[in-house]
Scaffold this active site. Structure first.
Site: not given
Ligand code: BES
Ligand code: ZN
Ligand code: MN
Length: 491
Positions: A267, A337, A339, A341
């Site tokens: 990230k 990222d 992760e 799921r």
């Molecule tokens: N933990 C994040 C989702 C998240 C984002 C929670 C902002 C709280 C605030 C999750 O693991 C993630 O990184 N999701 C990605 C998925 C994508 C790579 C398909 C996302 O939402 O960008």
């Molecule tokens: Zn996450």
């Molecule tokens: Mn993530």
């Protein structure tokens, strides 16, 4: 030390407290206890812009009362106050009384619409406890609230019971907030699991922690893969609440990523500090389960909590790796990222194999859900209309905002993989739905609901009974679900 909530039959003018809280309705129309206010204070309130909107407060001096000061609390339009409003009223009083020790109030002389006196008192108590929440662990000179006691004047036995229930429920929400606000540096998967064990011991839950070879034996392959990049190894916590005579079992699943750097799909640095909150689902499950015995819940509840740290390193799982799950499904990793799921899949497959009657998972799963619903509303999905309806009704009843999202069959092909059964991300759009469709593959034929709490798990600013930081969202919905659980019918 927690605020003590009690009832007393003392007349308002004679309550010997630091602050007496009375109510005024919108337009400064008379409210419970406002007959004590003098002409002078009415003029003062008008001049200071006090309108009587829900949760507004103003401190006034009043002669002839035993209290040292009087705080006027806005109750909004007469007859329109609801449970959520009563929670805000409680919170406003707690915030106003941070420098006081004792408070007495008349606001529960009115019972919000659709509630009985006990429910109103519960909502009020929740507001007091939640509005007074502070996370001060790392402050060297903490400005700790001194509020020790809130007395509801004229409260019945029913009101006293409602106050006790509210304090219990809100205590669980505060415990979840503490877990969420704790920095990841002092909350590894092992440390979180140890905390879950302490909570379990205190609250009469059975707790089993799996690590290392036990994870292999249970084939919790997603948890192992995501966790392998961190020097702090993964855990899987199983919590069990088993009241005598329970006829049904409910499964609670919580995403427990103690820190989500994104892994090799790293990230950006900006905002990454917020990823210490990526275990909000896990925190909600542990905290909700900690009060089931105190609330005399009659349903058996099993909690399934995968705990990992998602890190980039020489041992990290890679893009292109294939994970083989305990239900023999295979997943090709296209983005490390995505992760959450991957670890939830283990938990859902295990809960389904255990034969729970219904299950729900809570997860800070997708940014896409925040794009769709914003910061205050969780996305609700599932594979069973009746069960999703039950979850929605519980969330509505406790005032946690959720909104249904679809799991369109047509989108399943977005998860098709060239070499495995599926991949862990879909296309550029509809990310909350493709994440939900992914999870659905692991629920089998068990009635399952999914709450994407990425938005409401964290608050940017204080707002009513919500404090900046971790919100403890989901705790109250889970408690409500367990309290009134009805086994869903065949889909
Ligand atoms: N933990 C994040 C989702 C998240 C984002 C929670 C902002 C709280 C605030 C999750 O693991 C993630 O990184 N999701 C990605 C998925 C994508 C790579 C398909 C996302 O939402 O960008
Ligand atoms: Zn996450
Ligand atoms: Mn993530």
């Amino acid at each position: 030390m927690p605020v003590k909530l009690s009832v007393s039959q003392t007349a308002p003018a004679r309550a010997r407290v630091d602050l007496l809280a009375v109510g005024l309705h919108a337009g400064r129309k008379p409210g419970p206890g406002s007959d004590l206010l003098t002409k002078g204070s009415a003029a003062l309130l008008e001049a200071s812009g006090f309108t009587g909107e829900v949760g507004q407060t103003a401190v006034v001096a009043v002669e002839g009362v035993a209290a040292r000061a009087v705080v006027v609390v806005g109750l909004g339009d007469k007859g329109k106050l609801d449970a959520d409003g009563m929670r805000r009223v409680g919170a406003a009083i707690a915030r106003q009384a941070k420098r006081a020790k004792t408070v007495a109030t008349t606001v529960l002389d009115i019972v919000p619409r659709g509630l009985d006196a006990g429910d109103a008192a519960q909502a009020f108590a929740e507001g007091v406890v939640l509005g007074g929440y502070q996370f001060l662990k790392f402050k060297s000179d903490p400005k700790r609230s001194t509020l020790a006691s809130v007395v509801v004047l004229g409260g019945s036995a029913k009101v006293a019971a409602g106050l006790a229930a509210g304090a219990t429920v809100a205590g669980a929400v505060c415990a979840a907030r503490d877990l969420v606000n704790e920095p990841a540096g002092t909350q590894s998967p092992a440390q979180f699991a140890a905390e879950a064990q302490r909570v379990a011991r205190r609250s009469g839950l059975k707790c089993t922690v799996f690590s290392g070879p036990q994870l292999e034996r249970l084939r919790l392959a997603g948890t192992i893969a995501v966790g392998q990049g961190s020097s702090r190894s993964p855990r899987f916590v199983k919590l069990e609440y088993a009241p005598r005579g329970a006829r049904h079992t409910l499964g609670f699943v919580g995403k427990g990523v103690v820190f989500d750097s994104g892994g090799l799909s790293l990230k950006p640095s900006n905002g990454m500090e917020q990823m210490k909150t990526d275990m909000s689902g896990a925190a909600a499950v542990v905290s909700a389960m900690s009060v089931l015995a105190a609330l005399d819940v009659r349903t058996r509840v099993v909690g399934y909590i995968p705990l990992v740290e998602n890190m980039p390193s020489g041992t990290a799982y890679r893009l292109g790796d294939v994970i083989r799950y305990r239900n023999d499904k295979t997943v090709e990793v296209m983005n490390t990222d995505a992760e959450g799921r991957l670890i939830l899949a283990d938990a859902l497959a295990l809960a389904a194999a255990d034969g729970v009657d219904a299950m729900i998972d809570l997860a800070t799963l997708t940014g896409a859900c925040m794009v769709a619903l914003g910061n205050q509303i969780a996305g609700l999905m599932g594979n069973h209309e009746g069960w999703v309806g039950q979850v929605r009704a519980c969330a509505d009843r406790v005032g946690e905002k959720v909104w249904p999202l679809p799991l369109p069959k047509e989108y399943r092909r977005l998860l098709d993989s060239e070499i495995a059964d599926m991949k862990n991300i879909g296309g550029p759009h509809g990310g909350a739905l493709t994440a939900g469709l992914f999870l659905q593959e692991f629920a089998g034929d068990v009635p399952w609901a999914h709450l994407d709490i990425a938005g409401p798990s964290r608050a940017e600013a204080d707002n009513g009974f919500v404090a900046r930081g971790g919100t403890g969202v989901g705790v109250r919905t889970l408690i409500e679900l367990a309290s009134g659980f009805r086994k869903p019918g065949r889909a």
